[in-house]
Design a protein around this motif. Structure first.
Motif, PDB file in Angstrom:
ATOM      1  N   PHE A 180       0.834  -1.189   0.000  1.00 13.89           N
ATOM      2  CA  PHE A 180       0.000   0.000   0.000  1.00 13.89           C
ATOM      3  C   PHE A 180       0.878   1.252   0.000  1.00 13.89           C
ATOM      4  O   PHE A 180       2.105   1.173   0.037  1.00 13.89           O
ATOM      5  N   ALA A 181       0.228   2.391  -0.023  1.00 12.95           N
ATOM      6  CA  ALA A 181       0.958   3.661  -0.018  1.00 12.95           C
ATOM      7  C   ALA A 181       1.865   3.745   1.204  1.00 12.95           C
ATOM      8  O   ALA A 181       1.471   3.381   2.314  1.00 12.95           O
ATOM      9  N   SER A 182       3.073   4.219   0.997  1.00 12.67           N
ATOM     10  CA  SER A 182       4.027   4.315   2.102  1.00 12.67           C
ATOM     11  C   SER A 182       3.532   5.284   3.177  1.00 12.67           C
ATOM     12  O   SER A 182       3.944   5.186   4.339  1.00 12.67           O
ATOM     13  N   ALA A 183       2.633   6.201   2.813  1.00 10.35           N
ATOM     14  CA  ALA A 183       2.077   7.114   3.813  1.00 10.35           C
ATOM     15  C   ALA A 183       1.303   6.348   4.881  1.00 10.35           C
ATOM     16  O   ALA A 183       1.340   6.704   6.066  1.00 10.35           O
ATOM     17  N   LEU A 184       0.599   5.287   4.480  1.00  9.83           N
ATOM     18  CA  LEU A 184      -0.142   4.476   5.442  1.00  9.83           C
ATOM     19  C   LEU A 184       0.806   3.745   6.380  1.00  9.83           C
ATOM     20  O   LEU A 184       0.581   3.687   7.594  1.00  9.83           O
ATOM     21  N   ALA A 185       1.880   3.181   5.827  1.00 14.25           N
ATOM     22  CA  ALA A 185       2.871   2.498   6.667  1.00 14.25           C
ATOM     23  C   ALA A 185       3.557   3.488   7.606  1.00 14.25           C
ATOM     24  O   ALA A 185       3.874   3.148   8.758  1.00 14.25           O
ATOM     25  N   LEU A 186       3.779   4.706   7.143  1.00 18.33           N
ATOM     26  CA  LEU A 186       4.382   5.738   7.997  1.00 18.33           C
ATOM     27  C   LEU A 186       3.458   6.071   9.159  1.00 18.33           C
ATOM     28  O   LEU A 186       3.908   6.200  10.315  1.00 18.33           O
ATOM     29  N   TYR A 187       2.169   6.203   8.875  1.00 20.74           N
ATOM     30  CA  TYR A 187       1.197   6.470   9.945  1.00 20.74           C
ATOM     31  C   TYR A 187       1.180   5.333  10.964  1.00 20.74           C
ATOM     32  O   TYR A 187       1.235   5.570  12.176  1.00 20.74           O
ATOM     33  N   TRP A 188       1.108   4.085  10.478  1.00 19.48           N
ATOM     34  CA  TRP A 188       0.983   2.944  11.385  1.00 19.48           C
ATOM     35  C   TRP A 188       2.265   2.743  12.196  1.00 19.48           C
ATOM     36  O   TRP A 188       2.207   2.392  13.369  1.00 19.48           O
ATOM     37  N   THR A 189       3.420   2.973  11.576  1.00 20.03           N
ATOM     38  CA  THR A 189       4.694   2.856  12.293  1.00 20.03           C
ATOM     39  C   THR A 189       4.792   3.899  13.392  1.00 20.03           C
ATOM     40  O   THR A 189       5.207   3.603  14.520  1.00 20.03           O
ATOM     41  N   THR A 190       4.419   5.136  13.069  1.00 23.69           N
ATOM     42  CA  THR A 190       4.437   6.207  14.075  1.00 23.69           C
ATOM     43  C   THR A 190       3.499   5.874  15.223  1.00 23.69           C
ATOM     44  O   THR A 190       3.831   6.087  16.399  1.00 23.69           O
ATOM     45  N   SER A 191       2.323   5.339  14.902  1.00 20.34           N
ATOM     46  CA  SER A 191       1.361   4.958  15.932  1.00 20.34           C
ATOM     47  C   SER A 191       1.925   3.848  16.825  1.00 20.34           C
ATOM     48  O   SER A 191       1.746   3.876  18.050  1.00 20.34           O
ATOM     49  N   ASN A 192       2.620   2.875  16.229  1.00 21.51           N
ATOM     50  CA  ASN A 192       3.217   1.787  17.017  1.00 21.51           C
ATOM     51  C   ASN A 192       4.296   2.299  17.958  1.00 21.51           C
ATOM     52  O   ASN A 192       4.373   1.891  19.126  1.00 21.51           O
ATOM     53  N   ILE A 193       5.137   3.170  17.443  1.00 24.36           N
ATOM     54  CA  ILE A 193       6.219   3.727  18.281  1.00 24.36           C
ATOM     55  C   ILE A 193       5.626   4.528  19.433  1.00 24.36           C
ATOM     56  O   ILE A 193       6.111   4.465  20.576  1.00 24.36           O
ATOM     57  N   PHE A 194       4.577   5.276  19.166  1.00 29.32           N
ATOM     58  CA  PHE A 194       3.895   6.015  20.234  1.00 29.32           C
ATOM     59  C   PHE A 194       3.332   5.050  21.280  1.00 29.32           C
ATOM     60  O   PHE A 194       3.432   5.297  22.493  1.00 29.32           O
ATOM     61  N   SER A 195       2.738   3.942  20.821  1.00 26.45           N
ATOM     62  CA  SER A 195       2.173   2.953  21.744  1.00 26.45           C
ATOM     63  C   SER A 195       3.260   2.300  22.585  1.00 26.45           C
ATOM     64  O   SER A 195       3.061   2.033  23.785  1.00 26.45           O
ATOM     65  N   ILE A 196       4.419   2.030  21.990  1.00 19.37           N
ATOM     66  CA  ILE A 196       5.545   1.447  22.748  1.00 19.37           C
ATOM     67  C   ILE A 196       5.984   2.397  23.850  1.00 19.37           C
ATOM     68  O   ILE A 196       6.190   1.996  25.000  1.00 19.37           O
ATOM     69  N   PHE A 197       6.111   3.682  23.506  1.00 20.22           N
ATOM     70  CA  PHE A 197       6.483   4.672  24.513  1.00 20.22           C
ATOM     71  C   PHE A 197       5.410   4.760  25.598  1.00 20.22           C
ATOM     72  O   PHE A 197       5.718   4.838  26.796  1.00 20.22           O
ATOM     73  N   GLN A 198       4.159   4.722  25.177  1.00 23.24           N
ATOM     74  CA  GLN A 198       3.042   4.810  26.126  1.00 23.24           C
ATOM     75  C   GLN A 198       3.052   3.615  27.074  1.00 23.24           C
ATOM     76  O   GLN A 198       2.860   3.767  28.293  1.00 23.24           O
ATOM     77  N   THR A 199       3.256   2.422  26.529  1.00 22.70           N
ATOM     78  CA  THR A 199       3.297   1.204  27.355  1.00 22.70           C
ATOM     79  C   THR A 199       4.486   1.230  28.302  1.00 22.70           C
ATOM     80  O   THR A 199       4.384   0.839  29.477  1.00 22.70           O
ATOM     81  N   TRP A 200       5.637   1.690  27.795  1.00 25.15           N
ATOM     82  CA  TRP A 200       6.844   1.785  28.648  1.00 25.15           C
ATOM     83  C   TRP A 200       6.609   2.752  29.803  1.00 25.15           C
ATOM     84  O   TRP A 200       7.002   2.476  30.950  1.00 25.15           O
ATOM     85  N   LEU A 201       5.970   3.876  29.519  1.00 26.87           N
ATOM     86  CA  LEU A 201       5.713   4.866  30.560  1.00 26.87           C
ATOM     87  C   LEU A 201       4.694   4.343  31.569  1.00 26.87           C
ATOM     88  O   LEU A 201       4.846   4.531  32.796  1.00 26.87           O
ATOM     89  N   THR A 202       3.669   3.662  31.061  1.00 23.73           N
ATOM     90  CA  THR A 202       2.630   3.121  31.948  1.00 23.73           C
ATOM     91  C   THR A 202       3.189   2.031  32.850  1.00 23.73           C
ATOM     92  O   THR A 202       2.767   1.891  34.014  1.00 23.73           O
ATOM     93  N   ALA A 203       4.141   1.259  32.352  1.00 22.25           N
ATOM     94  CA  ALA A 203       4.732   0.176  33.149  1.00 22.25           C
ATOM     95  C   ALA A 203       5.489   0.707  34.350  1.00 22.25           C
ATOM     96  O   ALA A 203       5.711  -0.031  35.328  1.00 22.25           O
ATOM     97  N   ARG A 204       5.909   1.952  34.299  1.00 19.70           N
ATOM     98  CA  ARG A 204       6.658   2.544  35.403  1.00 19.70           C
ATOM     99  C   ARG A 204       5.763   3.291  36.383  1.00 19.70           C
ATOM    100  O   ARG A 204       6.245   3.891  37.342  1.00 19.70           O
ATOM    101  N   MET A 205       4.486   3.242  36.136  1.00 24.13           N
ATOM    102  CA  MET A 205       3.538   3.839  37.064  1.00 24.13           C
ATOM    103  C   MET A 205       3.150   2.816  38.124  1.00 24.13           C
ATOM    104  O   MET A 205       3.315   1.600  37.915  1.00 24.13           O
ATOM    105  N   PRO A 206       2.639   3.269  39.270  1.00 24.52           N
ATOM    106  CA  PRO A 206       2.242   2.319  40.329  1.00 24.52           C
ATOM    107  C   PRO A 206       1.208   1.317  39.817  1.00 24.52           C
ATOM    108  O   PRO A 206       0.307   1.658  39.051  1.00 24.52           O
ATOM    109  N   GLU A 207       1.378   0.061  40.246  1.00 24.96           N
ATOM    110  CA  GLU A 207       0.454  -0.990  39.841  1.00 24.96           C
ATOM    111  C   GLU A 207      -0.928  -0.742  40.449  1.00 24.96           C
ATOM    112  O   GLU A 207      -1.040  -0.333  41.616  1.00 24.96           O
ATOM    113  N   PRO A 208      -1.975  -0.966  39.696  1.00 21.62           N
ATOM    114  CA  PRO A 208      -3.322  -0.786  40.251  1.00 21.62           C
ATOM    115  C   PRO A 208      -3.630  -1.882  41.277  1.00 21.62           C
ATOM    116  O   PRO A 208      -3.198  -3.027  41.135  1.00 21.62           O
ATOM    117  N   GLU A 209      -4.350  -1.485  42.310  1.00 24.03           N
ATOM    118  CA  GLU A 209      -4.701  -2.453  43.356  1.00 24.03           C
ATOM    119  C   GLU A 209      -5.958  -3.225  42.953  1.00 24.03           C
ATOM    120  O   GLU A 209      -6.854  -2.684  42.314  1.00 24.03           O
TER     121      GLU A 209
END
Length: 608
Positions: A529-558
């Motif tokens: 498909f258009a490389s623009a779509l892959a660019l969008y999805w890759t950027t979204s994945n990298i954002f999600s990885i950062f989000q998950t990494w940041l969330t993992a360092r937050m206090p665990e929910p009780e």
């Protein structure tokens, strides 16, 4: 014999006639004949008129076609006297994929001109009109006169539209004057004629969206793909498609990024016909499908001597969403975003306006940066929803030991296990649907963005990093004939890394396997498909990885039980209902078995 008086009268009349002839003024061969009243088409009905003009004389087919050009800042319209229409339109700022030194040319290779008359599907006129140079304004208007084989006198006046009109660079105005000859012996129904819409085909072999034809009628937009003419597994091949409507607003043909449209200034009854064709593209002569179509004239019957005049706007240009929306009156429907139109339009709005801001700083890679920023803006807006979902998934993960015990306790009763699991969710205040919300919310955004990128002519020819064209796959090389596309590979790896970082909330191995295979599925889905779509999805994945990494360092929910336990949830009630139905089914089974058990026959009664 005649008497004397008779001879005197005859001789006197003869002398008077001779004198009148002798003294009468001789006609000057250089003198210009007096002007006669013109018809609506501007031609004189005298039979001595030059060949090719709309008279009773037959058209001379050997006359060579005359070409005239009307040029705007973005397009060059080449008009031809063969059919009196637009032979081709060259888009001055759209480079050809096949030959970067050339421009995109619409209606290229067609046998007929856009705007040529047809008295039936594919029965397009081939007569040579006469170009009326005296009636035309060079560079502004072009007038063609001709006589259709049906006997209709036809005048076509092509004009450029005012420059302050939105989309003027890709628009021409066509005034069509038709007259049934005074000498005609029959009436002519105009609805049997149509204006040729031209033809549309893929511009290159990697154009994934099929060409097609469309029409806007009674406020509803319709689109038919070229594949309809070839047929498929669940449909038969069609040789011709005919459609009609009481309020036909416009009709046209289109490829992935470009369209040709004919629109009357006054909405009337009308119809559209279309036929498919096959052609070859590329070095390997790949077979592709295209369409050609016609737009019928209004339902009007011309008696001998009757005239009708119609005005049309003819659009031949790119499917630029912002430009078409600004043109109003349904022009924007040509984008054909489909079910996800609201998301596609919003994403295009964001993309275009963010690009406008970036381009003020630098034009280099501006569209690529605009895609990245749009992705970050959308993902940031969804952060609260993601955070709540992640918290839910972590709490569900802590219940996994309890779920395993329930499976061991009720190994043969999945309905009971499901009911008890729902009881656990209710006890600890967990909404099992909450963990799926971010993924569900991304689905319409993803498909809306994908649909928008399919028709984003703005990205055509725009580069980013190693990508030459964001509207095409970012092929950097070929290995054994297969393209090597970098961005989809990065997208697949980032998707896999993101999936590995997500907390495991299910003990079902099948579900875990499906989740692990999803990155691979998306990789193959987006690879070409258009490389623009892959660019969008890759950027979204990298954002999600950062989000998950940041969330993992937050206090665990009780994981605390809710006081009072609360009432049963909807899911728990559904599980209980399913269990009750299972019990009733088993009970009915036991009753049936008992009915089938043979009963001991009763002996005969005896008196006593």
């Amino acid at each position: 014999m005649y008497d004397r008086k008779t001879w005197i009268v005859v001789i006197a009349c003869s002398l008077l006639l001779a004198v009148n002839i002798y003294f009468a003024p001789k006609p000057d061969p250089k003198a210009v004949p007096p002007a006669v009243e013109s018809t609506v088409d501007g031609t004189e009905p005298a039979p001595e008129e030059e060949p090719g003009v709309m008279t009773e004389l037959p058209i001379v087919p050997e006359v060579e076609a005359t070409s005239v050009t009307l040029e705007t800042p973005d397009a060059i319209f080449t008009l031809t006297s063969r059919g009196g229409g637009v032979k081709t339109t060259e888009l001055k700022h759209q480079k050809s994929i096949v030959n970067p030194e050339a421009h995109v040319i619409l209606n290229e290779g067609a046998d007929s001109a856009v705007g040529a008359l047809s008295d039936g599907p594919d029965r397009i006129e081939t007569i040579n009109y006469v170009y009326r140079e005296n009636d035309s304004v060079p560079g502004e208007t072009a007038v063609f006169l001709g006589k259709h084989p049906s006997g209709l006198i036809v005048k076509k006046t092509w004009s450029k539209v005012p420059v302050d009109e939105e989309g003027s660079s890709y628009l021409l105005e066509l005034q069509l004057d038709v007259e049934n000859s005074r000498e005609a012996t029959s009436r002519v129904p105009l609805e049997q004629f149509s204006l040729f819409l031209g033809r549309a085909k893929p511009l290159h072999t990697r154009e994934l969206t099929p060409s097609g034809f469309f029409w806007l009628a009674d406020g509803s937009f319709h689109f038919e793909k070229a594949t309809e003419f070839k047929g498929g597994m669940f449909s038969k091949a069609k040789s011709l498609i005919l459609e009609s409507a009481e309020q036909m607003q416009y009709a046209g043909v289109s490829s992935q990024l470009f369209a040709t449209v004919i629109r009357p200034t006054e909405v009337t009854t009308g119809g559209v016909w279309s036929k498919g064709f096959e052609t070859k593209l590329g070095k390997d002569d790949k077979q592709v499908l295209g369409v050609r179509a016609g737009y019928t004239l209004p339902t009007v019957t011309l008696n001998p001597g009757d005239r009708q005049s119609y005005t049309y706007k003819v659009f031949m240009g790119p499917k630029d969403n912002r430009m078409l929306r600004r043109m109003g009156d349904g022009w924007g429907e040509i984008m054909n975003y489909g079910w996800f139109s609201i998301f596609s339009r919003f994403m295009n709005f964001l993309l275009v306006h963010i690009h406008d801001l970036i381009s003020k700083i630098s034009d280099k890679w501006s569209w690529g940066w605009a895609i990245i920023i749009v992705t970050l803006v959308v993902r940031a807006a969804m952060w609260p929803l993601y955070a709540r979902s992640n918290r839910t998934m972590k709490r569900m993960a802590k219940l996994k030991p309890e779920m395993d015990k329930l499976k061991e306790q009720y190994p043969d009763d999945p309905a009971k296990v499901q009911q008890e699991v729902m009881g656990l969710y209710r006890k600890f205040g967990i909404n099992p649907v909450g963990g799926c919300l971010p993924m569900l919310a991304q689905i319409p955004i993803f498909f809306g963005f994908y649909r928008m990128l399919q028709y984003a002519v703005e990205l055509r020819g725009q580069g980013f990093l190693w990508v030459d064209d964001l509207s095409m796959p970012d092929t950097v090389a070929h290995i054994m004939g297969y393209p090597l596309n970098i961005l989809p590979i990065v997208m697949g790896l980032s998707s896999f890394a993101q999936m590995q970082m997500m907390p495991n909330t299910s003990g079902d191995k099948t579900q875990q396997t499906i989740m692990k295979l999803m990155p691979l599925m998306f990789f193959f889905f987006c690879y070409n498909f258009a490389s623009a779509l892959a660019l969008y999805w890759t950027t979204s994945n990298i954002f999600s990885i950062f989000q998950t990494w940041l969330t993992a360092r937050m206090p665990e929910p009780e994981l605390k039980a809710k006081p009072g336990g609360g009432g049963k949830s909807f899911m728990e009630k559904m599980a209980a209902a399913a269990e009750q139905q299972q019990k009733m089914k088993k009970a009915r089974g036991r009753v049936v078995e008992e009915d089938k058990t043979p009963k001991k026959k009763r002996g005969p009664r005896t008196g006593g």
